[in-house]
Each structure stands twice: as C-alpha cells, then as structure tokens.
Design an enzyme around this catalytic site. Structure first.
Site, mmCIF file in Angstrom:
data_model
loop_
_atom_site.group_PDB
_atom_site.id
_atom_site.type_symbol
_atom_site.label_atom_id
_atom_site.label_comp_id
_atom_site.label_asym_id
_atom_site.label_seq_id
_atom_site.Cartn_x
_atom_site.Cartn_y
_atom_site.Cartn_z
ATOM 1 N N LYS A 46 -2.620 7.196 1.283
ATOM 2 C CA LYS A 46 -2.240 7.434 2.671
ATOM 3 C C LYS A 46 -1.091 8.447 2.679
ATOM 4 O O LYS A 46 0.078 8.107 2.847
ATOM 5 C CB LYS A 46 -1.844 6.108 3.322
ATOM 6 C CG LYS A 46 -2.132 6.101 4.801
ATOM 7 C CD LYS A 46 -2.164 4.700 5.329
ATOM 8 C CE LYS A 46 -1.906 4.672 6.813
ATOM 9 N NZ LYS A 46 -2.832 5.464 7.596
ATOM 10 N N ARG A 97 0.833 -1.209 0.000
ATOM 11 C CA ARG A 97 0.000 0.000 0.000
ATOM 12 C C ARG A 97 0.867 1.258 0.000
ATOM 13 O O ARG A 97 0.558 2.241 -0.669
ATOM 14 C CB ARG A 97 -0.960 -0.006 1.190
ATOM 15 C CG ARG A 97 -1.998 1.115 1.102
ATOM 16 C CD ARG A 97 -3.092 0.988 2.130
ATOM 17 N NE ARG A 97 -2.586 1.146 3.476
ATOM 18 C CZ ARG A 97 -3.319 0.979 4.576
ATOM 19 N NH1 ARG A 97 -4.592 0.623 4.478
ATOM 20 N NH2 ARG A 97 -2.789 1.142 5.766
ATOM 21 N N GLU A 131 -15.806 7.296 6.698
ATOM 22 C CA GLU A 131 -14.940 6.554 7.641
ATOM 23 C C GLU A 131 -14.661 7.411 8.861
ATOM 24 O O GLU A 131 -15.084 8.559 8.939
ATOM 25 C CB GLU A 131 -13.622 6.150 6.955
ATOM 26 C CG GLU A 131 -12.830 7.344 6.465
ATOM 27 C CD GLU A 131 -11.508 7.009 5.768
ATOM 28 O OE1 GLU A 131 -11.038 5.870 5.851
ATOM 29 O OE2 GLU A 131 -10.959 7.935 5.153
HETATM 30 N N1 PXG Z 1 -8.892 5.180 7.241
HETATM 31 C C1 PXG Z 1 -7.913 6.093 7.393
HETATM 32 C C2 PXG Z 1 -8.122 7.472 6.900
HETATM 33 C C3 PXG Z 1 -6.724 5.738 8.032
HETATM 34 O O1 PXG Z 1 -5.756 6.640 8.170
HETATM 35 C C4 PXG Z 1 -7.616 3.504 8.332
HETATM 36 C C5 PXG Z 1 -8.759 3.926 7.677
HETATM 37 C C6 PXG Z 1 -7.486 2.070 8.735
HETATM 38 O O2 PXG Z 1 -6.603 1.399 7.845
HETATM 39 P P1 PXG Z 1 -5.773 0.124 8.287
HETATM 40 O O3 PXG Z 1 -5.076 -0.296 7.063
HETATM 41 O O4 PXG Z 1 -4.846 0.556 9.378
HETATM 42 O O5 PXG Z 1 -6.748 -0.880 8.746
HETATM 43 C C7 PXG Z 1 -6.568 4.426 8.542
HETATM 44 C C8 PXG Z 1 -5.363 4.009 9.305
HETATM 45 C C9 PXG Z 1 -3.297 5.539 14.112
HETATM 46 C C10 PXG Z 1 -3.333 6.007 12.745
HETATM 47 O O6 PXG Z 1 -2.419 5.995 14.870
HETATM 48 C C11 PXG Z 1 -3.797 5.185 11.734
HETATM 49 C C12 PXG Z 1 -3.872 5.676 10.474
HETATM 50 C C13 PXG Z 1 -3.480 6.981 10.268
HETATM 51 C C14 PXG Z 1 -3.029 7.760 11.284
HETATM 52 C C15 PXG Z 1 -2.932 7.274 12.532
HETATM 53 O O7 PXG Z 1 -4.160 4.753 14.459
HETATM 54 N N2 PXG Z 1 -4.319 4.961 9.386
#
Ligand code: PXG
Length: 297
Positions: A155, A55, A188
């Site tokens: 991301k 990703r 989300e």
């Molecule tokens: N949506 C967004 C906008 C994200 O940034 C997720 C969904 C979940 O994705 P994953 O692949 O992790 O299941 C994210 C996750 C944190 C943190 O500290 C996590 C994210 C970004 C910033 C901080 O939990 N990404």
C-alpha cells in the site's frame, strides 16, 4: 460556538488543518516514496486498528522504509489524534513518507520518515443510495501494475495506476473501475477488493493478480464462512464477472457495495443480491463490535 479546526498529527505534533504542511523536498511528494493506510472508527472503536498497523509496517518493510517508532506508539498516536479532535466516528489516513531528502531520488538522503495522521470524515458511495441500488462499474484498459513493479500488494503512495483507472470510469460515466491483472484475470477495484457470487459460492481473486490483501475482504471472508458459504480464492475471468449472480466490492471506505452493472452488462437481476445484502448487514454489526477494534478512550 465556533467549531475548532481539525488538528493534524505530523511527526508527534498537532497542527490546525490550515497550517499542517510538510516540506516540498519530502520524497513522499517528489517520488511517491512512502506507504499509507485508510482506517475507520465506528462509535468509539477503531475497527481493525492493529491489523492496519501491521499492514503499514509490512508495506514499509517491503520498501525498506524504517518507520522509526514501534507499532504500539503508532497505535497511540492514532488514538491521540482522534481524542484531540473529539472524534468517535472517523476516516483515518495514516501516511509515512521516506521523509525530506534532496532533489535526487536516492532514499539514502532521507534521514527521517515523515509521519502524518489525518482524522476526518469522507463522503462516499455509502452516503447516497448506492448501497440500496448498487453501483455501475467498468473493466478498464488500465491493467493493475505488475507484481514485480509498483504492485498494489504494497500500500504505497504510488496510486497513479488506480487514478488512471478512476479517470476512465469518470469519462465513461460509471461509478467505479475494475482493473485486470497482467494475465487478464480480474484483479480489484481502484481502492476495493472484488467478489462474485455464483450458485451461492463466493469467489475472489488471489493476491497473485496484484490485488491488495484487503482487511475488509478478510473480514467478509470470515463472516461469509461463518454463515456457511464457501469462499474460494481463484482466478476470475471478465466473462465470469459479467455472468455472475452477484458482484460486490469491499474496502475500508466503501465497506460492502453491490455492483449492478459492469461494462453495460446487467449483473444478476440488476439489484443487490441476497448474499451481498446479508453480508452488508452483518458487516455493519461487526464493525461496531468492541472486540473487533481498539477503543478510543
Ligand atoms: N485494494 C486497494 C488497491 C486499496 O487501495 C483495498 C483494496 C481495500 O482494502 P481494505 O484493507 O481497506 O479493505 C484498498 C483500500 C479510500 C481509499 O479512500 C482506500 C484505499 C486506498 C485509497 C483510498 O477508500 N485502500
């Protein structure tokens, strides 16, 4: 014995946390020009590391950022950083910026990306009783950035959209914010994907709302289907969320978190529902399965 200071990886070298610094001319700082991943290691296994690296490279491709090292070297760098810090359980932040340029925004001035790997622990909802009680959330006025703008599908280091949403949640005294996409459908959370359960069917918004294709969401979808639930990706209205039997968030950091209240509407009976609880339980098994990740050894 004095605890050794955390070692941070920057461009192939390790620095103690207090000395881990990058240039003020780095476009990651000046313009949010870069990409990142949040990854977790459980019990000596980096959960879904290859998927996170894939990703990261896709995000970089979308913004035309050449990371400059092959994926296998990036995987090795993550593992080496964990080893260096003698960590078996960790939250890993992998950041790749456009690199050092001048004060203009032209990325052509940035000759080499900056690669940063931080392996640390983080305190989350999961550290209190959120998982037993569920959390409170609100739909915020901060709509997810458009899919033809700084969409969270990539991301990137542009997280002001999520931060504004989080500020609204903080101001309202609730634990999490839910953003709608541009057309008013549910998108989300600030850093979590969202699911609802109605009549034992599980629904989640499509990435066309601007949501990040979450790796945890993918795993949860797989687990749920294996348990026999139908998982349907389709547009969800705010009203459907308010009237759902169950709502939960998924994310690397958050894992699976039940939502018990949205904009003061009680969800279901206000307690984590049976489907959410089964998925939470199963998720904890899957994250510790060596087949699901890359070993630190
Ligand atoms: N949506 C967004 C906008 C994200 O940034 C997720 C969904 C979940 O994705 P994953 O692949 O992790 O299941 C994210 C996750 C944190 C943190 O500290 C996590 C994210 C970004 C910033 C901080 O939990 N990404």
């Amino acid at each position: 014995m004095e605890k050794q200071e955390l070692q941070i990886y920057i461009d192939g070298k390790f620095y103690p946390k207090s000395e881990a610094k990058i240039s003020v001319y780095d476009h990651g700082l000046l313009y949010g020009d870069g990409v990142f991943e949040g990854i977790r290691a459980y019990n000596g296994i980096v959960f879904k590391l290859e998927e996170h690296i894939d990703r990261l490279y896709k995000s970089a491709h979308a913004i035309m950022l050449n990371i400059g090292i092959p994926k296998k070297d990036m995987i090795k760098a993550v593992i080496d950083t964990l080893k260096k810090n003698k960590l078996q359980d960790s939250y890993i932040r992998l950041v790749v910026t456009r690199g050092v340029g001048d004060l203009g925004l032209n990325p052509n001035k940035c000759k080499k990306p900056t690669i940063i790997i931080i392996t640390d622990t983080i305190k989350l909802h999961s550290d209190n009783d959120a998982k037993e009680k569920g959390i409170t959330a609100m739909i915020t006025w901060v709509r997810r950035d458009a899919i033809d703008a700084t969409s969270h599908e990539v991301k990137s280091l542009n997280y002001l959209n999520s931060i504004l949403a989080k500020i609204e949640a903080n101001n309202a005294g609730v634990e999490e914010a839910i953003s709608l996409g541009r057309t008013g459908y549910v998108c989300e959370g600030v850093a979590e994907n969202i699911f609802l359960v109605r009549d034992n069917i599980i629904f989640t918004p499509p990435s066309s709302t601007g949501a990040l294709p979450g790796i945890t969401a993918q795993v949860i979808t797989r687990i749920a289907k294996k348990m026999g639930y139908a998982v349907v990706e389709r547009n969800i209205s705010p009203t459907e969320l308010f009237t759902a039997d169950e709502v939960f968030f998924t994310g690397t950091a958050a894992e699976v978190i039940p939502v018990r209240e949205i904009n003061k509407r009680t969800i279901g009976n206000g307690k984590p529902g049976p489907v959410t609880k089964r998925l939470m339980e199963e998720y904890q098994k899957v994250v510790r399965d060596p087949k699901e990740g890359v070993p630190i050894k």
